[in-house]
Design a protein around this motif. Sequence first.
Motif, mmCIF file in Angstrom:
data_model
loop_
_atom_site.group_PDB
_atom_site.id
_atom_site.type_symbol
_atom_site.label_atom_id
_atom_site.label_comp_id
_atom_site.label_asym_id
_atom_site.label_seq_id
_atom_site.Cartn_x
_atom_site.Cartn_y
_atom_site.Cartn_z
ATOM 1 N N GLY A 347 5.414 -26.846 16.599
ATOM 2 C CA GLY A 347 5.788 -27.124 15.219
ATOM 3 C C GLY A 347 6.602 -25.994 14.605
ATOM 4 O O GLY A 347 7.586 -26.232 13.901
ATOM 5 N N VAL A 348 6.194 -24.753 14.882
ATOM 6 C CA VAL A 348 6.946 -23.602 14.379
ATOM 7 C C VAL A 348 8.342 -23.572 14.986
ATOM 8 O O VAL A 348 9.343 -23.316 14.307
ATOM 9 N N GLN A 349 8.428 -23.844 16.296
ATOM 10 C CA GLN A 349 9.723 -23.811 16.976
ATOM 11 C C GLN A 349 10.675 -24.869 16.425
ATOM 12 O O GLN A 349 11.897 -24.670 16.406
ATOM 13 N N GLN A 350 10.142 -26.007 15.985
ATOM 14 C CA GLN A 350 10.998 -27.102 15.515
ATOM 15 C C GLN A 350 11.475 -26.906 14.081
ATOM 16 O O GLN A 350 12.487 -27.491 13.679
ATOM 17 N N TYR A 351 10.771 -26.095 13.319
ATOM 18 C CA TYR A 351 11.091 -25.968 11.893
ATOM 19 C C TYR A 351 12.367 -25.141 11.712
ATOM 20 O O TYR A 351 12.546 -24.096 12.353
ATOM 21 N N ASP A 352 13.239 -25.608 10.841
ATOM 22 C CA ASP A 352 14.486 -24.895 10.558
ATOM 23 C C ASP A 352 14.267 -23.929 9.400
ATOM 24 O O ASP A 352 14.311 -24.313 8.226
ATOM 25 N N PHE A 353 14.023 -22.674 9.717
ATOM 26 C CA PHE A 353 13.745 -21.677 8.688
ATOM 27 C C PHE A 353 15.008 -21.214 7.971
ATOM 28 O O PHE A 353 14.928 -20.481 6.980
ATOM 29 N N THR A 354 16.175 -21.595 8.470
ATOM 30 C CA THR A 354 17.420 -21.188 7.823
ATOM 31 C C THR A 354 17.859 -22.175 6.742
ATOM 32 O O THR A 354 18.770 -21.879 5.972
ATOM 33 N N ALA A 355 17.230 -23.348 6.687
ATOM 34 C CA ALA A 355 17.616 -24.355 5.700
ATOM 35 C C ALA A 355 17.210 -23.898 4.301
ATOM 36 O O ALA A 355 16.079 -23.469 4.077
ATOM 37 N N VAL A 356 18.135 -23.986 3.359
ATOM 38 C CA VAL A 356 17.868 -23.611 1.975
ATOM 39 C C VAL A 356 17.749 -24.887 1.153
ATOM 40 O O VAL A 356 18.717 -25.630 1.009
ATOM 41 N N PRO A 357 16.564 -25.185 0.604
ATOM 42 C CA PRO A 357 16.374 -26.438 -0.139
ATOM 43 C C PRO A 357 17.097 -26.406 -1.481
ATOM 44 O O PRO A 357 17.534 -25.349 -1.962
ATOM 45 N N ASP A 358 17.198 -27.569 -2.099
ATOM 46 C CA ASP A 358 17.836 -27.661 -3.417
ATOM 47 C C ASP A 358 16.989 -27.000 -4.497
ATOM 48 O O ASP A 358 17.519 -26.443 -5.459
ATOM 49 N N GLU A 359 15.665 -27.084 -4.345
ATOM 50 C CA GLU A 359 14.752 -26.448 -5.287
ATOM 51 C C GLU A 359 13.742 -25.602 -4.518
ATOM 52 O O GLU A 359 13.554 -25.792 -3.319
ATOM 53 N N VAL A 360 13.088 -24.666 -5.208
ATOM 54 C CA VAL A 360 12.236 -23.685 -4.539
ATOM 55 C C VAL A 360 10.882 -23.592 -5.236
ATOM 56 O O VAL A 360 10.718 -24.007 -6.392
ATOM 57 N N THR A 361 9.908 -23.021 -4.518
ATOM 58 C CA THR A 361 8.579 -22.794 -5.098
ATOM 59 C C THR A 361 8.617 -21.704 -6.153
ATOM 60 O O THR A 361 7.921 -21.767 -7.170
ATOM 61 N N GLY A 362 9.428 -20.678 -5.911
ATOM 62 C CA GLY A 362 9.522 -19.561 -6.847
ATOM 63 C C GLY A 362 10.876 -18.895 -6.734
ATOM 64 O O GLY A 362 11.570 -19.019 -5.718
ATOM 65 N N ASN A 363 11.256 -18.161 -7.784
ATOM 66 C CA ASN A 363 12.526 -17.441 -7.777
ATOM 67 C C ASN A 363 12.369 -16.001 -7.328
ATOM 68 O O ASN A 363 13.361 -15.285 -7.158
ATOM 69 N N THR A 364 11.135 -15.573 -7.166
ATOM 70 C CA THR A 364 10.809 -14.292 -6.558
ATOM 71 C C THR A 364 9.422 -14.417 -5.966
ATOM 72 O O THR A 364 8.700 -15.389 -6.226
ATOM 73 N N VAL A 365 9.047 -13.456 -5.134
ATOM 74 C CA VAL A 365 7.684 -13.362 -4.616
ATOM 75 C C VAL A 365 6.992 -12.198 -5.305
ATOM 76 O O VAL A 365 7.604 -11.132 -5.511
ATOM 77 N N VAL A 366 5.740 -12.401 -5.683
ATOM 78 C CA VAL A 366 4.922 -11.319 -6.237
ATOM 79 C C VAL A 366 3.654 -11.210 -5.396
ATOM 80 O O VAL A 366 2.910 -12.184 -5.260
ATOM 81 N N SER A 367 3.426 -10.031 -4.837
ATOM 82 C CA SER A 367 2.201 -9.755 -4.078
ATOM 83 C C SER A 367 1.501 -8.582 -4.742
ATOM 84 O O SER A 367 2.076 -7.497 -4.871
ATOM 85 N N SER A 368 0.270 -8.803 -5.177
ATOM 86 C CA SER A 368 -0.465 -7.791 -5.934
ATOM 87 C C SER A 368 -1.760 -7.438 -5.215
ATOM 88 O O SER A 368 -2.564 -8.319 -4.914
ATOM 89 N N VAL A 369 -1.949 -6.135 -4.938
ATOM 90 C CA VAL A 369 -3.150 -5.663 -4.254
ATOM 91 C C VAL A 369 -3.624 -4.363 -4.905
ATOM 92 O O VAL A 369 -2.842 -3.423 -5.061
ATOM 93 N N ALA A 370 -4.894 -4.322 -5.271
ATOM 94 C CA ALA A 370 -5.508 -3.085 -5.749
ATOM 95 C C ALA A 370 -6.020 -2.306 -4.542
ATOM 96 O O ALA A 370 -6.794 -2.833 -3.744
ATOM 97 N N ARG A 371 -5.590 -1.065 -4.390
ATOM 98 C CA ARG A 371 -5.922 -0.275 -3.200
ATOM 99 C C ARG A 371 -6.988 0.780 -3.453
ATOM 100 O O ARG A 371 -7.148 1.724 -2.671
ATOM 101 N N GLY A 372 -7.748 0.619 -4.532
ATOM 102 C CA GLY A 372 -8.942 1.431 -4.709
ATOM 103 C C GLY A 372 -8.716 2.757 -5.405
ATOM 104 O O GLY A 372 -7.728 2.982 -6.099
#
Length: 442
Positions: A347-372
């Motif tokens: 399934g991973v091999q068949q997926y086209d990761f280079t395809a850019v859809p017309d709409e997206v889940t987000g316009n940026t990624v935010v990853s937040s982690v508290a490191r103590g």
Amino acid sequence: MTPTDAQTFWISEKIPNDQLLLYCFDGQSQHMDELRRSVVERASLIPDLNVRIRESPWHLDYPVWEPMPVDASLARVHELPENSWLSCIHGIEKLLENHVDPRESPWTLHLFHGVTGVPRCSGPALIAVLQVAHSLADGKRASAIARQLFSPQPPAKQKTDVRRSGTAEILGRAVLRLPGQLVSLFRDGRAGHRAQLQLQADTESGVVAPQAASRPKVRSNIPPGPHRLVRMVVRDSADFRGDGVSVTVGAMTAISVAMANYLTERDGSVPPELGAEVTIAKAGTPTARNHFRNAGVGLFPEVDDLRERAQLIRESMDERRARASHPSSAASDLALNAVPGPLVRWGVQQYDFTAVPDEVTGNTVVSSVARGDADLVLGGGVVRFTAGFPSLSPVMSLTHGVHGIGDTVTISITSSPASIPDIDVYEQMMHDAIDEVREALS
């Protein structure tokens, strides 16, 4: 490997997804040769740093974790052309353009010493960057690994929960596992289908929020190309907090301001649907090294009152967490765990990761982690701040890391010349946006 982690590994061969965890230490006193020896000795005590991936022969099953020797080659000292903070940043940008091979080693520690002009440091700083394959650990687990590596107290020697297997043994396990996998696939697939029907009913009745709407693309959703740009905005954690507003929500409010201002200045407009794809920890005890989901969260740039905007972002986050914790999510994970490895890989091999859809889940990624707590040390220096750089993809050329340690929080900006060519302008906009949020929330 669990199916989730194996899938992450196979995706990394299409889209590199290494994590870079940066820790800044002020006041180094230990010589670099001695420091390398001590950090390699420490790493040999940490089980997660003593394994690598071995793929199943002919890909008949999931890969396995096998023991790996830890030696001095895994701690690399980088000599900078200049010992300035900007020169170190350029060195980090180069690290983002090169990736570990988890079949050789899923991690490398990079060391930049004698760096001057570093935020929060009184003199030359030691910058440690732990590069980790995402298949080895998600953000929370990778931060725990780094804490063991830099803690004042060495970790107790633990047994690495893997064993070296021969080809015949691996093939034998794959054959023995297959009948049980097929039974589980049928059983858990039916359970997953029932859970999805329940999710649909709960959505229609208003028990859970509907799936987040897709968003129009902006300049941060173009393919980034091969080169990377990074900047780090180091601030007091109090700058992001307010009544009912967490550091993560405060940081996302500042990101919404900076992005809206930049898009307005560069492109003349900002869509009201502007949003972020946010990493959200899964509920329950982790059963895989990667224990999170991604969800689309609104940034509400059309709301001028930043206190109101922060509350809307918080509500959007709460809705996504509630939907992610619906029993259907656990059922989907259970169904994936029953799928034979060759099918997941196919399934991973068949997926086209280079395809850019017309709409997206987000316009940026935010990853937040508290490191103590800020009690980490390396080479005689004490930690001043930490940072991280979520990877880019063909549909995401701007990401933000929000990482706190002690009383400091760093917003890390990762982009490319294709998307944000004037990253210093965006960095200043981020500082200004944090000032606006701090004033609005105080």
